[in-house]
Design a protein around this motif. Structure first.
Motif, PDB file in Angstrom:
ATOM      1  N   GLY A 115      83.007 -77.246 -24.319  1.00  0.00           N
ATOM      2  CA  GLY A 115      83.834 -78.017 -23.416  1.00  0.00           C
ATOM      3  C   GLY A 115      84.039 -79.367 -24.072  1.00  0.00           C
ATOM      4  O   GLY A 115      83.633 -79.565 -25.221  1.00  0.00           O
ATOM      5  N   LYS A 116      84.674 -80.318 -23.392  1.00  0.00           N
ATOM      6  CA  LYS A 116      84.809 -81.621 -24.037  1.00  0.00           C
ATOM      7  C   LYS A 116      84.257 -82.754 -23.190  1.00  0.00           C
ATOM      8  O   LYS A 116      84.214 -83.886 -23.637  1.00  0.00           O
ATOM      9  N   ALA A 117      83.813 -82.460 -21.956  1.00  0.00           N
ATOM     10  CA  ALA A 117      83.411 -83.546 -21.069  1.00  0.00           C
ATOM     11  C   ALA A 117      81.906 -83.582 -20.855  1.00  0.00           C
ATOM     12  O   ALA A 117      81.243 -82.553 -20.848  1.00  0.00           O
ATOM     13  N   GLY A 118      81.390 -84.795 -20.729  1.00  0.00           N
ATOM     14  CA  GLY A 118      80.001 -84.989 -20.367  1.00  0.00           C
ATOM     15  C   GLY A 118      79.919 -86.027 -19.256  1.00  0.00           C
ATOM     16  O   GLY A 118      80.839 -86.838 -19.091  1.00  0.00           O
ATOM     17  N   TYR A 119      78.831 -85.976 -18.495  1.00  0.00           N
ATOM     18  CA  TYR A 119      78.684 -86.878 -17.350  1.00  0.00           C
ATOM     19  C   TYR A 119      77.324 -87.554 -17.355  1.00  0.00           C
ATOM     20  O   TYR A 119      76.307 -86.919 -17.650  1.00  0.00           O
ATOM     21  N   ILE A 120      77.325 -88.837 -17.035  1.00  0.00           N
ATOM     22  CA  ILE A 120      76.084 -89.607 -16.918  1.00  0.00           C
ATOM     23  C   ILE A 120      76.064 -90.239 -15.535  1.00  0.00           C
ATOM     24  O   ILE A 120      76.902 -91.103 -15.221  1.00  0.00           O
ATOM     25  N   ALA A 121      75.151 -89.772 -14.704  1.00  0.00           N
ATOM     26  CA  ALA A 121      75.034 -90.338 -13.358  1.00  0.00           C
ATOM     27  C   ALA A 121      73.949 -91.402 -13.361  1.00  0.00           C
ATOM     28  O   ALA A 121      72.990 -91.318 -14.131  1.00  0.00           O
ATOM     29  N   ASP A 289      88.199 -71.745 -11.503  1.00  0.00           N
ATOM     30  CA  ASP A 289      88.347 -71.821 -12.963  1.00  0.00           C
ATOM     31  C   ASP A 289      88.931 -73.136 -13.471  1.00  0.00           C
ATOM     32  O   ASP A 289      88.935 -73.382 -14.681  1.00  0.00           O
ATOM     33  N   LEU A 290      89.462 -73.966 -12.564  1.00  0.00           N
ATOM     34  CA  LEU A 290      90.131 -75.186 -13.026  1.00  0.00           C
ATOM     35  C   LEU A 290      89.210 -76.155 -13.786  1.00  0.00           C
ATOM     36  O   LEU A 290      89.607 -76.676 -14.834  1.00  0.00           O
ATOM     37  N   PRO A 291      87.959 -76.388 -13.321  1.00  0.00           N
ATOM     38  CA  PRO A 291      87.109 -77.325 -14.062  1.00  0.00           C
ATOM     39  C   PRO A 291      86.923 -76.903 -15.514  1.00  0.00           C
ATOM     40  O   PRO A 291      87.035 -77.717 -16.431  1.00  0.00           O
ATOM     41  N   LYS A 292      86.692 -75.603 -15.700  1.00  0.00           N
ATOM     42  CA  LYS A 292      86.471 -75.062 -17.047  1.00  0.00           C
ATOM     43  C   LYS A 292      87.703 -75.316 -17.925  1.00  0.00           C
ATOM     44  O   LYS A 292      87.597 -75.809 -19.046  1.00  0.00           O
ATOM     45  N   LEU A 293      88.886 -74.993 -17.398  1.00  0.00           N
ATOM     46  CA  LEU A 293      90.117 -75.173 -18.159  1.00  0.00           C
ATOM     47  C   LEU A 293      90.374 -76.655 -18.454  1.00  0.00           C
ATOM     48  O   LEU A 293      90.798 -77.021 -19.551  1.00  0.00           O
ATOM     49  N   ALA A 294      90.092 -77.496 -17.464  1.00  0.00           N
ATOM     50  CA  ALA A 294      90.404 -78.924 -17.596  1.00  0.00           C
ATOM     51  C   ALA A 294      89.643 -79.585 -18.738  1.00  0.00           C
ATOM     52  O   ALA A 294      90.128 -80.538 -19.330  1.00  0.00           O
ATOM     53  N   VAL A 295      88.442 -79.050 -19.050  1.00  0.00           N
ATOM     54  CA  VAL A 295      87.636 -79.704 -20.099  1.00  0.00           C
ATOM     55  C   VAL A 295      87.606 -78.889 -21.394  1.00  0.00           C
ATOM     56  O   VAL A 295      86.780 -79.130 -22.262  1.00  0.00           O
ATOM     57  N   MET A 296      88.526 -77.928 -21.533  1.00  0.00           N
ATOM     58  CA  MET A 296      88.564 -77.163 -22.787  1.00  0.00           C
ATOM     59  C   MET A 296      89.145 -78.024 -23.895  1.00  0.00           C
ATOM     60  O   MET A 296      90.210 -78.614 -23.739  1.00  0.00           O
ATOM     61  N   PRO A 297      88.462 -78.089 -25.033  1.00  0.00           N
ATOM     62  CA  PRO A 297      88.995 -78.893 -26.131  1.00  0.00           C
ATOM     63  C   PRO A 297      90.221 -78.216 -26.757  1.00  0.00           C
ATOM     64  O   PRO A 297      90.399 -77.003 -26.601  1.00  0.00           O
ATOM     65  N   PRO A 298      91.061 -78.993 -27.464  1.00  0.00           N
ATOM     66  CA  PRO A 298      92.212 -78.414 -28.153  1.00  0.00           C
ATOM     67  C   PRO A 298      91.775 -77.263 -29.044  1.00  0.00           C
ATOM     68  O   PRO A 298      90.711 -77.319 -29.663  1.00  0.00           O
ATOM     69  N   GLY A 299      92.592 -76.224 -29.087  1.00  0.00           N
ATOM     70  CA  GLY A 299      92.272 -75.056 -29.905  1.00  0.00           C
ATOM     71  C   GLY A 299      91.641 -73.933 -29.107  1.00  0.00           C
ATOM     72  O   GLY A 299      91.630 -72.790 -29.545  1.00  0.00           O
ATOM     73  N   SER A 300      91.125 -74.243 -27.911  1.00  0.00           N
ATOM     74  CA  SER A 300      90.511 -73.199 -27.084  1.00  0.00           C
ATOM     75  C   SER A 300      91.573 -72.187 -26.689  1.00  0.00           C
ATOM     76  O   SER A 300      92.708 -72.540 -26.394  1.00  0.00           O
ATOM     77  N   GLN A 301      91.182 -70.901 -26.669  1.00  0.00           N
ATOM     78  CA  GLN A 301      92.138 -69.854 -26.328  1.00  0.00           C
ATOM     79  C   GLN A 301      91.893 -69.352 -24.915  1.00  0.00           C
ATOM     80  O   GLN A 301      90.749 -69.180 -24.499  1.00  0.00           O
TER      81      GLN A 301
END
Lengths: 370, 249
Positions: A115-121, A289-301
């Motif tokens: 994925g491309k996103a990380g979170y720090i709470a 499925d939207l969260p998964k798609l939203a953080v897919m890096p470029p090139g993901s199929q």
């Protein structure tokens, strides 16, 4: 004394987000908020916060933070590791846990592995003014978060309260099935495209039967042109129905809507996307499925699969139940290992000690995947 | 009340589509339903509905499927529709907004006049001659889609959109006119500029205009524009002077 986090370096595209800004689409204000609500939820739950507490969202590579005084607990969610520097000793920590910083500590958050996103709470949350009921940063509008901007080097984040005697650090159980829950994903170069479930419409009747077929059978790739507003996809061109124009009189859009302009290239609109639009929307990505798609890096199929809205609702309920189950199994680090970090440092056993998650590494090193 | 088509916009939104054109009748139907639903939401009788988004021709209802199922929502919407009169209108405001036309303020005025076969003065006269309806707010925060422009002023969008349209630009295309609340890319024909901030996130009502509002334009001099712009920056501009009346349209 107020506790403050100093941003030594912000990583890439780090912003403050919460679960979003609602009720203002009617005046053109998008919801913004975290791209991956589930990851943000995990981070906040680990930190002992409510789900809607504002946190740090970053893409690709994480920030380096320093605590000058006080004590502060952070929680890390996403597929990355971090290095804790305390008394000149560097230790590698995996994510999916909390880490309690002491005065003088530096935390170097690494690169996101899937994925491309990380979170720090931040336990207790950040002391920031809300704009239209939310702390989410909307970069294009220049409001929310920290003065409407991304997090800059040398920013100071004021914390609502210091972490006092929070007990041992917390972690998700090591056996957690993070991939099935969409919290981690396979690498972009993986041969198998990820399946993304969508619901037809609202303007699927603006496309030819061949276009609908291509949309479902073709493989799409997330392009470089992807940000918090939307993800452009590369793949089969979708032809509009000859009886219809490739334009509509603008109507409502929500995150997940897949709009297809005249050039036939689909764009998935995301959290910062426009509230209305004049291009036909062939389908809308399911909430599950939207969260998964939203953080897919470029090139993901990806490949699209259609489901009914009723099926999407059932999937979402089941997903939410599983996620709640995962969060109720959060456990203290000290229970499984020898001791937690705080105890380890206070007993001044700097090297050779094992904590619950990590082989200790006094210096930089990579560690095996858990 | 005309009956809308129910369109799926994913699993957490429904779009109730009254038609596919820009038409004041459709806007009235959208607005009537919007007012009615907003009342239901405020009264706590539509738990699970997050917000509604009125557009030219449809109302999008966004809901939380974990709180309210789609079937239940559909049933409620059908019931509400059957009780809603199309004539019910929300209270709206009637504005008279100042615009400095031409020159640097409206870089397309000269070419627009030339391609329409009119003088620049005539283009300005025709643009200020109408009272416009705010059909909807969207695309950018606070961006008002207004109509209808006099047919003598119908012009297409630029084939190459501008990379930067200055904030406050007053523009036309087809039957529509708008004011850009932000500097942004844009393809509309720029006739002038309005010195009022159409959107300010810090105001209690961030957007100056709302759907259903009526708008007149008044041509002002460059000196007057500068004076208003200065007051706007200083935060001392009283917007009520641009309000003709609160009307129940």
């Amino acid at each position: 004394m107020s506790t403050r986090i100093r941003i030594v370096s912000p990583g890439t595209l780090a912003t403050i987000q919460d679960q979003g800004r609602f009720g203002y689409r009617r005046i053109g204000v998008p919801q913004s908020g975290v791209l991956h609500a589930d990851l943000a939820w995990v981070a906040n739950m680990l930190a002992g916060n409510t789900a809607d507490t504002a946190l740090i969202e970053f893409f690709f590579s994480g920030p380096t933070l320093r605590l000058d005084e006080g004590t502060l607990r952070l929680a890390l969610a996403g597929d990355f590791s971090a290095k804790l520097i305390r008394d000149k000793v560097k230790r590698t920590l995996k994510s999916w846990r909390t880490v309690t910083l002491e005065a003088g500590d530096t935390l170097q958050v690494g690169s996101v592995m899937s994925g491309k996103a990380g979170y720090i709470a931040i336990s207790g949350g950040l002391d920031l003014p809300q704009v239209m009921g939310s702390n989410s940063t909307y970069l294009r509008g220049g409001f929310g978060g920290i003065a409407g901007k991304k997090i800059l080097p040398d920013s100071i984040l004021a914390v609502n309260r210091e972490t006092i005697d929070a007990g041992p650090d917390q972690q998700l159980p090591r056996s957690s099935d993070l991939a099935t829950l969409g919290l981690t994903q396979s690498a972009p170069e993986s041969d198998l495209p990820a399946s993304i479930r969508v619901i037809w419409g609202p303007q699927d009747d603006y496309f030819t039967a061949a276009a609908l077929h291509d949309f479902l059978t073709g493989t799409y790739k997330v392009s470089q042109e992807s940000d918090r507003m939307g993800s452009r996809l590369e793949g089969p061109i979708l032809v509009h129905h000859p009886d219809k124009k490739p334009e509509i009189i603008s109507d409502g859009i929500v995150p997940g809507a897949i709009q297809v302009p005249g050039n036939g290239v689909p764009i998935v609109l995301l959290a910062d996307g426009p509230t209305v639009g004049g291009y036909p929307k062939i389908a809308t990505v399911s909430s599950v499925d939207l969260p998964k798609l939203a953080v897919m890096p470029p090139g993901s199929q990806i490949r699209f699969e259609t489901i009914t809205p009723e099926a999407a609702e059932t999937l979402l309920l089941a997903h939410r139940r599983k996620l709640t189950g995962l969060l109720s199994s959060v456990e203290p680090l000290a229970l499984k290992g020898v001791m937690d970090i705080k105890a380890m440092y206070s007993s001044s056993l700097i090297s050779g000690v094992v904590d619950a998650l990590n082989i200790p590494e006094p210096f930089d090193s990579s560690e095996s995947h858990q | 009340m005309p009956q809308p088509r129910f369109l799926n916009l994913g699993d957490r939104a429904l779009t109730l589509e009254f038609g596919e054109t820009i038409d004041q009748q459709l806007v009235s139907a959208v607005s009537a339903l919007d007012v009615r639903l907003t009342r239901e939401i405020t009264a706590g009788r539509l738990n699970g509905v997050i917000e509604t988004v009125p557009t030219f021709r449809s109302l999008t209802v966004i809901f939380d499927p974990l709180v309210l199922s789609r079937t239940k929502l559909q049933d409620r919407l059908i019931a509400v529709l059957s009780e809603t009169e199309a004539s019910v209108q929300q209270s709206a405001r009637h504005w008279c907004l100042p615009v400095c036309y031409g020159e640097d303020y409206g870089p397309d005025l000269e070419s627009a006049a030339a391609s329409l076969g009119l003088t620049e003065e005539k283009v300005i006269d025709l643009h200020v001659s109408q009272t416009y309806l705010v059909y909807m707010i969207g695309f950018l925060p606070g961006f008002p889609y207004m109509g209808d422009v006099d047919p003598a002023l119908y012009l297409p969008r630029h084939t190459e959109p501008r990379v930067r349209v200055p904030v406050g630009s007053v523009a036309i295309t087809g039957q529509q006119t708008a004011i850009y609340p932000w500097e942004s890319p844009g393809g509309w024909q720029l006739l002038g500029r309005c010195p009022l901030a159409l959107f300010d996130a810090q105001r209690s009502e961030p957007a100056l205009l709302g759907p259903g509002d009526r708008v007149d334009f008044q041509s002002i001099s460059e000196a007057h524009y500068q004076e208003l712009a200065k007051a706007m920056q200083a935060g001392s501009l009283d917007f009520s002077q641009f309000l003709l009346q609160e009307v129940n349209a």
